[in-house]
Design a protein around this motif. Structure first.
Motif, short mmCIF file in Angstrom:
data_model
loop_
_atom_site.label_atom_id
_atom_site.label_comp_id
_atom_site.label_asym_id
_atom_site.label_seq_id
_atom_site.Cartn_x
_atom_site.Cartn_y
_atom_site.Cartn_z
N GLU A 14 -4.24 15.60 0.19
CA GLU A 14 -3.30 16.39 -0.03
C GLU A 14 -2.99 17.24 1.26
O GLU A 14 -3.85 17.32 2.03
N SER B 109 2.94 2.37 -2.33
CA SER B 109 2.70 2.89 -3.61
C SER B 109 1.23 3.35 -3.86
O SER B 109 0.51 2.55 -3.69
N GLY B 110 0.95 4.57 -4.04
CA GLY B 110 -0.59 5.11 -4.00
C GLY B 110 -1.22 5.10 -2.79
O GLY B 110 -2.58 4.99 -2.81
N PHE B 111 -0.66 5.39 -1.66
CA PHE B 111 -1.10 5.41 -0.45
C PHE B 111 -2.09 6.71 -0.17
O PHE B 111 -2.86 6.62 0.53
N ASP B 112 -1.80 7.73 -1.07
CA ASP B 112 -2.52 8.89 -0.80
C ASP B 112 -3.75 8.85 -2.01
O ASP B 112 -4.37 9.89 -2.04
N THR B 113 -4.02 7.78 -2.48
CA THR B 113 -5.20 7.44 -3.65
C THR B 113 -6.41 6.95 -2.87
O THR B 113 -6.12 5.91 -2.08
N THR C 267 -10.74 5.73 -3.13
CA THR C 267 -12.08 5.83 -4.20
C THR C 267 -13.11 6.56 -3.42
O THR C 267 -13.43 6.06 -2.46
N ARG D 116 0.71 -1.33 -0.14
CA ARG D 116 0.21 -0.01 0.00
C ARG D 116 0.86 1.16 -0.08
O ARG D 116 0.32 2.26 -0.18
N HIS E 244 -7.46 12.21 -4.17
CA HIS E 244 -5.95 12.09 -3.65
C HIS E 244 -6.36 12.89 -2.26
O HIS E 244 -7.01 14.11 -2.24
N THR F 277 -11.61 8.58 -8.49
CA THR F 277 -10.32 8.59 -7.59
C THR F 277 -9.87 9.90 -7.16
O THR F 277 -9.91 10.95 -7.91
#
Length: 199
Positions: free
Chosen positions: A142, A126-130, A132, A124, A140, A138
């Motif tokens: 921030e 990779s792409g932990f800030d994404t 659904t 997880r 994010h 999708t």
């Protein structure tokens, strides 16, 4: 609540077991706060807060509380590797109550759990800030929300390794107990016999 730490548990194993049970708490608090509507999650394109994607018939607050309870319960089981209740089955348990816990009965699930946790948490990164959104889009997370999310969920990366360390400590301690059941180490006994022999 954790019970008495068992005699002979190495300090590094105790710290690992307790650490694994406590580092799950920050993510649980974040998740529950999000479920109750706290503005700490991702923001959708229209500027609205999103609280994740769960089945429509499940209230978000109930889902986050249940998930957090399950997570902390699983983390708490690791404390059994260094506690008295991890040595002997509680008396209230049918059939096995009061009996000594077989080493494999604790080591096998703990080892599998540690491995799964390492695989899941590392995957997880990779792409932990994404996330659904409920509409399937999708989004994010921030800014300061991302900082808060990393601060609360980041410690989960250590959950698997700490559980593995606590499991290793459990194996070492139980192996020693099996080798020297209620008696001095073999080399110590031999030295005593020599010292007390005929002169």
């Amino acid at each position: 609540m954790h019970g008495r730490t068992v005699d002979g548990a190495p300090r590094w194993g105790v710290w690992a077991a307790y650490g694994a049970s406590l580092l799950v708490l920050p993510s649980c608090i974040w998740r529950i706060a999000l479920g109750f509507g706290a503005p700490i999650g991702p923001i959708m394109a229209d500027g609205a807060d999103t609280h994740g994607d769960v089945p429509g018939w499940v209230p978000m607050w109930a889902y986050t509380i249940l998930l957090s309870i399950v997570s902390e319960f699983l983390a708490f089981l690791g404390v059994g590797l260094v506690s008295q209740w991890g040595e002997v089955f509680p008396s209230w348990m049918p059939v096995v109550g009061g009996r000594r816990v077989p080493t494999l009965a604790a080591v096998l699930p703990a080892s599998i759990g540690a491995l799964l946790l390492i695989l899941i948490t590392s995957s997880r990164v990779s792409g932990f800030d994404t996330f659904t959104a409920p509409d399937g889009s999708t989004v994010h997370i921030e800014g300061w929300r991302l900082v808060l999310f990393v601060a609360t969920y980041g410690p989960l990366l250590a959950w698997g390794p700490l559980l593995a360390v606590a499991t290793a400590a459990y194996c070492v301690r139980r192996r020693r107990a099996r080798s020297w059941p209620g008696q001095a180490p073999r080399h110590a006994a031999k030295a005593g016999a020599v010292a007390g022999g005929p002169r």
